[in-house]
Design a protein around this motif. Sequence first.
Motif, PDB file in Angstrom:
ATOM      1  N   PHE A  13       0.815  -1.208   0.000  1.00  0.00           N
ATOM      2  CA  PHE A  13       0.000   0.000   0.000  1.00  0.00           C
ATOM      3  C   PHE A  13       0.852   1.264   0.000  1.00  0.00           C
ATOM      4  N   LEU A  14       0.188   2.391  -0.223  1.00  0.00           N
ATOM      5  CA  LEU A  14       0.863   3.678  -0.169  1.00  0.00           C
ATOM      6  C   LEU A  14       1.241   4.006   1.277  1.00  0.00           C
ATOM      7  N   PRO A  15       2.244   4.875   1.461  1.00  0.00           N
ATOM      8  CA  PRO A  15       2.611   5.273   2.830  1.00  0.00           C
ATOM      9  C   PRO A  15       1.430   5.879   3.577  1.00  0.00           C
ATOM     10  N   ASN A  16       1.460   5.719   4.889  1.00  0.00           N
ATOM     11  CA  ASN A  16       0.392   6.218   5.768  1.00  0.00           C
ATOM     12  C   ASN A  16      -0.920   5.468   5.565  1.00  0.00           C
ATOM     13  N   TYR A  17      -0.815   4.165   5.151  1.00  0.00           N
ATOM     14  CA  TYR A  17      -2.005   3.316   5.132  1.00  0.00           C
ATOM     15  C   TYR A  17      -2.620   3.314   6.531  1.00  0.00           C
ATOM     16  N   LEU A  18      -3.889   2.961   6.588  1.00  0.00           N
ATOM     17  CA  LEU A  18      -4.654   3.129   7.819  1.00  0.00           C
ATOM     18  C   LEU A  18      -5.060   1.800   8.442  1.00  0.00           C
ATOM     19  N   LEU A  19      -5.209   1.813   9.754  1.00  0.00           N
ATOM     20  CA  LEU A  19      -5.860   0.719  10.455  1.00  0.00           C
ATOM     21  C   LEU A  19      -7.353   0.836  10.200  1.00  0.00           C
ATOM     22  N   SER A  20      -7.976  -0.234   9.730  1.00  0.00           N
ATOM     23  CA  SER A  20      -9.397  -0.197   9.395  1.00  0.00           C
ATOM     24  C   SER A  20     -10.273  -0.835  10.468  1.00  0.00           C
ATOM     25  N   MET A  21      -9.714  -1.809  11.194  1.00  0.00           N
ATOM     26  CA  MET A  21     -10.484  -2.508  12.218  1.00  0.00           C
ATOM     27  C   MET A  21      -9.526  -3.219  13.160  1.00  0.00           C
ATOM     28  N   LEU A  22      -9.836  -3.200  14.445  1.00  0.00           N
ATOM     29  CA  LEU A  22      -9.121  -4.007  15.437  1.00  0.00           C
ATOM     30  C   LEU A  22     -10.190  -4.622  16.326  1.00  0.00           C
ATOM     31  N   GLN A  23     -10.183  -5.959  16.425  1.00  0.00           N
ATOM     32  CA  GLN A  23     -11.312  -6.638  17.031  1.00  0.00           C
ATOM     33  C   GLN A  23     -10.867  -7.946  17.687  1.00  0.00           C
ATOM     34  N   VAL A  24     -11.538  -8.305  18.773  1.00  0.00           N
ATOM     35  CA  VAL A  24     -11.382  -9.605  19.407  1.00  0.00           C
ATOM     36  C   VAL A  24     -12.515 -10.498  18.914  1.00  0.00           C
ATOM     37  N   ILE A  25     -12.198 -11.739  18.552  1.00  0.00           N
ATOM     38  CA  ILE A  25     -13.202 -12.689  18.081  1.00  0.00           C
ATOM     39  C   ILE A  25     -13.020 -14.003  18.829  1.00  0.00           C
ATOM     40  N   ASN A  26     -14.049 -14.436  19.517  1.00  0.00           N
ATOM     41  CA  ASN A  26     -14.010 -15.683  20.286  1.00  0.00           C
ATOM     42  C   ASN A  26     -15.131 -16.585  19.784  1.00  0.00           C
ATOM     43  N   ILE A  27     -14.778 -17.628  19.029  1.00  0.00           N
ATOM     44  CA  ILE A  27     -15.763 -18.547  18.468  1.00  0.00           C
ATOM     45  C   ILE A  27     -16.054 -19.644  19.491  1.00  0.00           C
ATOM     46  N   LEU A  28     -17.291 -19.723  19.923  1.00  0.00           N
ATOM     47  CA  LEU A  28     -17.691 -20.671  20.955  1.00  0.00           C
ATOM     48  C   LEU A  28     -18.058 -22.021  20.335  1.00  0.00           C
ATOM     49  N   PRO A  29     -18.025 -23.089  21.146  1.00  0.00           N
ATOM     50  CA  PRO A  29     -18.423 -24.410  20.635  1.00  0.00           C
ATOM     51  C   PRO A  29     -19.830 -24.378  20.057  1.00  0.00           C
ATOM     52  N   GLY A  30     -20.016 -25.051  18.935  1.00  0.00           N
ATOM     53  CA  GLY A  30     -21.316 -25.113  18.288  1.00  0.00           C
ATOM     54  C   GLY A  30     -21.527 -24.076  17.205  1.00  0.00           C
ATOM     55  N   GLU A  31     -20.629 -23.113  17.072  1.00  0.00           N
ATOM     56  CA  GLU A  31     -20.778 -22.097  16.024  1.00  0.00           C
ATOM     57  C   GLU A  31     -20.624 -22.737  14.650  1.00  0.00           C
ATOM     58  N   GLN A  32     -21.455 -22.261  13.708  1.00  0.00           N
ATOM     59  CA  GLN A  32     -21.398 -22.757  12.340  1.00  0.00           C
ATOM     60  C   GLN A  32     -20.346 -21.981  11.538  1.00  0.00           C
ATOM     61  N   ALA A  33     -19.962 -22.540  10.401  1.00  0.00           N
ATOM     62  CA  ALA A  33     -18.988 -21.864   9.540  1.00  0.00           C
ATOM     63  C   ALA A  33     -19.573 -20.545   9.036  1.00  0.00           C
ATOM     64  N   GLN A  34     -18.746 -19.536   9.033  1.00  0.00           N
ATOM     65  CA  GLN A  34     -19.165 -18.215   8.556  1.00  0.00           C
ATOM     66  C   GLN A  34     -19.278 -18.204   7.038  1.00  0.00           C
ATOM     67  N   LEU A  35     -20.147 -17.357   6.541  1.00  0.00           N
ATOM     68  CA  LEU A  35     -20.271 -17.160   5.103  1.00  0.00           C
ATOM     69  C   LEU A  35     -18.925 -16.707   4.537  1.00  0.00           C
ATOM     70  N   LEU A  36     -18.504 -17.333   3.439  1.00  0.00           N
ATOM     71  CA  LEU A  36     -17.285 -16.876   2.787  1.00  0.00           C
ATOM     72  C   LEU A  36     -17.484 -15.460   2.266  1.00  0.00           C
ATOM     73  N   HIS A  37     -16.444 -14.637   2.415  1.00  0.00           N
ATOM     74  CA  HIS A  37     -16.551 -13.242   2.013  1.00  0.00           C
ATOM     75  C   HIS A  37     -15.154 -12.691   1.734  1.00  0.00           C
ATOM     76  N   THR A  38     -15.110 -11.496   1.168  1.00  0.00           N
ATOM     77  CA  THR A  38     -13.854 -10.761   1.026  1.00  0.00           C
ATOM     78  C   THR A  38     -13.958  -9.485   1.849  1.00  0.00           C
ATOM     79  N   ASP A  39     -12.822  -9.023   2.373  1.00  0.00           N
ATOM     80  CA  ASP A  39     -12.859  -7.922   3.329  1.00  0.00           C
ATOM     81  C   ASP A  39     -12.934  -6.544   2.695  1.00  0.00           C
ATOM     82  N   ASP A  40     -12.601  -6.413   1.424  1.00  0.00           N
ATOM     83  CA  ASP A  40     -12.681  -5.074   0.827  1.00  0.00           C
ATOM     84  C   ASP A  40     -13.738  -4.993  -0.258  1.00  0.00           C
ATOM     85  N   SER A  41     -14.736  -5.878  -0.198  1.00  0.00           N
ATOM     86  CA  SER A  41     -15.777  -5.889  -1.224  1.00  0.00           C
ATOM     87  C   SER A  41     -16.718  -4.694  -1.116  1.00  0.00           C
ATOM     88  N   PHE A  42     -16.716  -4.011   0.042  1.00  0.00           N
ATOM     89  CA  PHE A  42     -17.596  -2.848   0.183  1.00  0.00           C
ATOM     90  C   PHE A  42     -17.045  -1.622  -0.535  1.00  0.00           C
TER      91      PHE A  42
END
Length: 288
Positions: free
Chosen positions: A115-144
């Motif tokens: 990327f170009l200099p001074n690229y940005l942080l877009s998201m910082l997140q904690v994710i804890n997948i618990l037992p029994g969770e189903q597979a997430q829908l496949l996606h791309t992160d910059d599709s928006f």
Amino acid sequence: MSHVNDKVSSLTDLTGDLAGTYPRTASSGAAVDEDVVRTDLAAVERDGYVILPDLLSSAELDAIRADVTPLLDRTGRNNFEGHTTQRVYSVLNKTRTCDVIADHPRVLALLDRLFLPNYLLSMLQVINILPGEQAQLLHTDDSFYPIPRPRAPLGAATIWAIDDFTAENGATDVVPGSHTWDDRVPDESVRREPVVMSAGSCVFFVGTLWHGGGANRSDAPRLALTAQYCEPWLRPQEAFTLSTTRDTVRAVSEDIRRMLGYSIHPPFIGQVDGMHPKRLLEPGAPPV
């Protein structure tokens, strides 16, 4: 912004760093061995992702787990977040122990080349997948970002294993090579490959790669952190300049401060009242 030069004779003069008091700062990724970066980047260009093993110490893992576990007080609100998945947002305001994943030099070294200099942080997140969770829908992160594929990625992400990632406990699934696709959407025939890695490791992937959280078929949760990044001329997912307090911005590293938006993308994207945003951190600056 305080300008080094007082004359601008053409638009070309506006493409560099014009700040005098707060010039562009170097990324800590510059300290990473060039051969290591070259190998990492080759894997990303070929597959869309690379596993970076054992970057965090056991002490860092223990500190992260101790700080974020009390924050895991709610599950997701929809199928994408996961009804059996816990998430923590606005992490920077809540603990300093996660900073180490947001500005890790091995990651920044790749971002410096993508990327170009001074690229940005877009998201910082904690994710804890618990037992029994189903597979997430496949996606791309910059599709928006509404720019047709195939194209270069506009963002990139890391997912850090705080617990070991296994094929049974919800390891992130990736579709190798899908970062080069055009407008194709994966169907049931597409192979989802789990990112199996030890605690303290991370997977780095570009925003055009199809991926998703795996199903947790084990009897224990799977704790992870994710940091996502984008080009400096794009709007991040989280409005960090609004969500992050000035005291927090003063406390983080220079790399994180720059990625939060306390930086300028030439010639003046990111300015505040015609000045460099770092002036908001000076003594006597207006309050938040």
